[in-house]
Design a protein around this motif. Sequence first.
Motif, PDB file in Angstrom:
ATOM      1  N   ASP A   1      53.545  52.174  41.722  1.00 19.24           N
ATOM      2  CA  ASP A   1      52.623  53.174  41.180  1.00 19.24           C
ATOM      3  C   ASP A   1      52.233  52.894  39.724  1.00 19.24           C
ATOM      4  OD1 ASP A   1      50.997  55.377  41.654  1.00 19.24           O
ATOM      5  OD2 ASP A   1      52.462  56.773  40.801  1.00 19.24           O
ATOM      6  N   THR A   2      52.081  51.612  39.407  1.00 19.64           N
ATOM      7  CA  THR A   2      51.636  51.187  38.079  1.00 19.64           C
ATOM      8  C   THR A   2      50.115  51.307  38.019  1.00 19.64           C
ATOM      9  OG1 THR A   2      53.452  49.592  38.049  1.00 19.64           O
ATOM     10  CG2 THR A   2      51.694  49.228  36.459  1.00 19.64           C
ATOM     11  N   SER A   3      49.571  51.586  36.854  1.00 17.39           N
ATOM     12  CA  SER A   3      48.116  51.638  36.725  1.00 17.39           C
ATOM     13  C   SER A   3      47.540  50.231  36.955  1.00 17.39           C
ATOM     14  CB  SER A   3      47.708  52.130  35.332  1.00 17.39           C
ATOM     15  OG  SER A   3      47.985  51.138  34.356  1.00 17.39           O
ATOM     16  N   ILE A   4      46.294  50.187  37.373  1.00 18.84           N
ATOM     17  CA  ILE A   4      45.647  48.895  37.610  1.00 18.84           C
ATOM     18  C   ILE A   4      45.595  48.090  36.316  1.00 18.84           C
ATOM     19  CG2 ILE A   4      43.458  47.772  38.223  1.00 18.84           C
ATOM     20  CD1 ILE A   4      43.011  50.051  40.254  1.00 18.84           C
ATOM     21  N   SER A   5      45.323  48.724  35.209  1.00 17.72           N
ATOM     22  CA  SER A   5      45.238  48.024  33.919  1.00 17.72           C
ATOM     23  C   SER A   5      46.560  47.362  33.552  1.00 17.72           C
ATOM     24  CB  SER A   5      44.848  48.988  32.793  1.00 17.72           C
ATOM     25  OG  SER A   5      43.608  49.575  33.046  1.00 17.72           O
ATOM     26  N   LEU A   6      47.652  48.120  33.584  1.00 13.66           N
ATOM     27  CA  LEU A   6      48.959  47.564  33.240  1.00 13.66           C
ATOM     28  C   LEU A   6      49.389  46.526  34.273  1.00 13.66           C
ATOM     29  CD1 LEU A   6      51.449  47.483  31.451  1.00 13.66           C
ATOM     30  CD2 LEU A   6      52.378  49.412  32.773  1.00 13.66           C
ATOM     31  N   GLY A   7      49.173  46.822  35.541  1.00 10.34           N
ATOM     32  CA  GLY A   7      49.506  45.859  36.591  1.00 10.34           C
ATOM     33  C   GLY A   7      48.762  44.549  36.420  1.00 10.34           C
ATOM     34  N   ALA A   8      47.495  44.627  36.015  1.00  8.94           N
ATOM     35  CA  ALA A   8      46.688  43.416  35.814  1.00  8.94           C
ATOM     36  C   ALA A   8      47.233  42.581  34.659  1.00  8.94           C
ATOM     37  CB  ALA A   8      45.229  43.780  35.570  1.00  8.94           C
TER      38      ALA A   8
ATOM     39  N   GLY B   1      38.863  38.240  32.943  1.00  6.78           N
ATOM     40  CA  GLY B   1      39.187  38.639  34.315  1.00  6.78           C
ATOM     41  C   GLY B   1      39.541  40.112  34.441  1.00  6.78           C
ATOM     42  N   ILE B   2      40.338  40.613  33.511  1.00  5.63           N
ATOM     43  CA  ILE B   2      40.728  42.023  33.553  1.00  5.63           C
ATOM     44  C   ILE B   2      39.524  42.923  33.296  1.00  5.63           C
ATOM     45  CG2 ILE B   2      42.111  43.815  32.418  1.00  5.63           C
ATOM     46  CD1 ILE B   2      44.311  41.647  32.059  1.00  5.63           C
ATOM     47  N   ALA B   3      38.683  42.535  32.341  1.00  5.85           N
ATOM     48  CA  ALA B   3      37.479  43.326  32.055  1.00  5.85           C
ATOM     49  C   ALA B   3      36.567  43.388  33.282  1.00  5.85           C
ATOM     50  CB  ALA B   3      36.725  42.735  30.860  1.00  5.85           C
ATOM     51  N   VAL B   4      36.399  42.246  33.948  1.00  7.43           N
ATOM     52  CA  VAL B   4      35.562  42.222  35.154  1.00  7.43           C
ATOM     53  C   VAL B   4      36.209  43.048  36.261  1.00  7.43           C
ATOM     54  CG1 VAL B   4      34.642  40.721  36.984  1.00  7.43           C
ATOM     55  CG2 VAL B   4      34.414  40.048  34.589  1.00  7.43           C
ATOM     56  N   LEU B   5      37.520  42.912  36.455  1.00 10.99           N
ATOM     57  CA  LEU B   5      38.251  43.699  37.454  1.00 10.99           C
ATOM     58  C   LEU B   5      38.003  45.189  37.234  1.00 10.99           C
ATOM     59  CD1 LEU B   5      40.627  44.717  39.347  1.00 10.99           C
ATOM     60  CD2 LEU B   5      42.158  44.088  37.488  1.00 10.99           C
ATOM     61  N   LEU B   6      38.223  45.657  36.029  1.00 12.14           N
ATOM     62  CA  LEU B   6      38.083  47.086  35.750  1.00 12.14           C
ATOM     63  C   LEU B   6      36.633  47.548  35.879  1.00 12.14           C
ATOM     64  CD1 LEU B   6      40.576  47.386  32.762  1.00 12.14           C
ATOM     65  CD2 LEU B   6      40.949  48.045  35.157  1.00 12.14           C
ATOM     66  N   PHE B   7      35.698  46.733  35.415  1.00 13.41           N
ATOM     67  CA  PHE B   7      34.285  47.080  35.505  1.00 13.41           C
ATOM     68  C   PHE B   7      33.845  47.187  36.970  1.00 13.41           C
ATOM     69  CE2 PHE B   7      29.810  45.828  35.852  1.00 13.41           C
ATOM     70  CZ  PHE B   7      29.219  46.797  35.050  1.00 13.41           C
ATOM     71  N   VAL B   8      34.150  46.149  37.746  1.00 11.95           N
ATOM     72  CA  VAL B   8      33.719  46.106  39.151  1.00 11.95           C
ATOM     73  C   VAL B   8      34.408  47.216  39.953  1.00 11.95           C
ATOM     74  CG1 VAL B   8      33.802  44.679  41.243  1.00 11.95           C
ATOM     75  CG2 VAL B   8      33.086  43.670  39.090  1.00 11.95           C
ATOM     76  N   ASN B   9      35.675  47.460  39.662  1.00 11.64           N
ATOM     77  CA  ASN B   9      36.420  48.503  40.366  1.00 11.64           C
ATOM     78  C   ASN B   9      35.911  49.893  39.990  1.00 11.64           C
ATOM     79  OD1 ASN B   9      39.195  50.382  40.004  1.00 11.64           O
ATOM     80  ND2 ASN B   9      38.969  49.370  41.987  1.00 11.64           N
ATOM     81  N   ASN B  10      35.733  50.154  38.708  1.00 13.55           N
ATOM     82  CA  ASN B  10      35.334  51.492  38.246  1.00 13.55           C
ATOM     83  C   ASN B  10      33.856  51.798  38.463  1.00 13.55           C
ATOM     84  OD1 ASN B  10      37.926  52.217  37.372  1.00 13.55           O
ATOM     85  ND2 ASN B  10      37.620  51.197  35.413  1.00 13.55           N
ATOM     86  N   VAL B  11      32.992  50.818  38.234  1.00 15.87           N
ATOM     87  CA  VAL B  11      31.551  51.070  38.321  1.00 15.87           C
ATOM     88  C   VAL B  11      31.045  50.976  39.756  1.00 15.87           C
ATOM     89  CG1 VAL B  11      29.263  50.234  37.596  1.00 15.87           C
ATOM     90  CG2 VAL B  11      31.141  50.358  35.936  1.00 15.87           C
ATOM     91  N   PHE B  12      31.517  49.968  40.488  1.00 12.08           N
ATOM     92  CA  PHE B  12      31.009  49.746  41.841  1.00 12.08           C
ATOM     93  C   PHE B  12      31.964  50.217  42.938  1.00 12.08           C
ATOM     94  CE2 PHE B  12      28.907  46.500  39.191  1.00 12.08           C
ATOM     95  CZ  PHE B  12      27.597  46.912  39.375  1.00 12.08           C
ATOM     96  N   GLY B  13      33.163  50.653  42.548  1.00 10.67           N
ATOM     97  CA  GLY B  13      34.118  51.153  43.525  1.00 10.67           C
ATOM     98  C   GLY B  13      34.702  50.090  44.441  1.00 10.67           C
ATOM     99  N   ILE B  14      34.653  48.836  44.030  1.00  7.53           N
ATOM    100  CA  ILE B  14      35.209  47.751  44.843  1.00  7.53           C
ATOM    101  C   ILE B  14      36.734  47.809  44.751  1.00  7.53           C
ATOM    102  CG2 ILE B  14      35.382  45.224  45.054  1.00  7.53           C
ATOM    103  CD1 ILE B  14      32.468  45.069  44.184  1.00  7.53           C
ATOM    104  N   TRP B  15      37.378  47.645  45.894  1.00  7.82           N
ATOM    105  CA  TRP B  15      38.842  47.666  45.992  1.00  7.82           C
ATOM    106  C   TRP B  15      39.439  46.782  44.906  1.00  7.82           C
ATOM    107  CZ3 TRP B  15      41.965  44.105  49.485  1.00  7.82           C
ATOM    108  CH2 TRP B  15      43.299  44.538  49.613  1.00  7.82           C
ATOM    109  N   TYR B  16      40.489  47.251  44.239  1.00  8.88           N
ATOM    110  CA  TYR B  16      41.018  46.580  43.055  1.00  8.88           C
ATOM    111  C   TYR B  16      41.456  45.139  43.302  1.00  8.88           C
ATOM    112  CZ  TYR B  16      45.898  47.435  44.500  1.00  8.88           C
ATOM    113  OH  TYR B  16      47.098  47.438  45.163  1.00  8.88           O
TER     114      TYR B  16
END
Length: 143
Positions: free
Chosen positions: A42-49, A99-114
């Motif tokens: 149950d780690t946040s996506i940011s910290l996990g990344a 990579g982390i910036a793209v992960l968070l952007f794509v996940n948060n803005v487009f709702g793509i699975w993390y």
Amino acid sequence: MGLVSTVRSLASGVRVGQFLGVGIIGLIVDNATLAALVSGFDTSISLGAIISKELSIIIMFFLNEYYTFADRRTPGEHIRQIYRFAKSNAVRAVGGAIGIAVLLFVNNVFGIWYLAANIIGIATGFFANYTLESIVTWKVHRA
């Protein structure tokens, strides 16, 4: 050495293929670790990344050190290896941050699975990593 020799060194098909192979192993480690941290702990996506990137960076350094750029090593150079490890970690932090910036952007803005977003981020950071690792860490243009 000039720009032409640097570009020629970077364009080595064999080395690019080896770097890509190591990167695939890194991608697997990164995504597996991220999945375990986010889903299992149950780690946040940011910290996990951040944690998964660092683990994969360490593993990929040693694979690149003894496989991709093995021809750049000389026996008994443990101090230089520690220095290269520190440089590699700093250099890969650039690709990791991308990579982390793209992960968070794509996940948060487009709702793509993390985990899918993470793969997109890793692919985006690949080019920065290969170029910087080749030039800064292993200095392939000085062969």
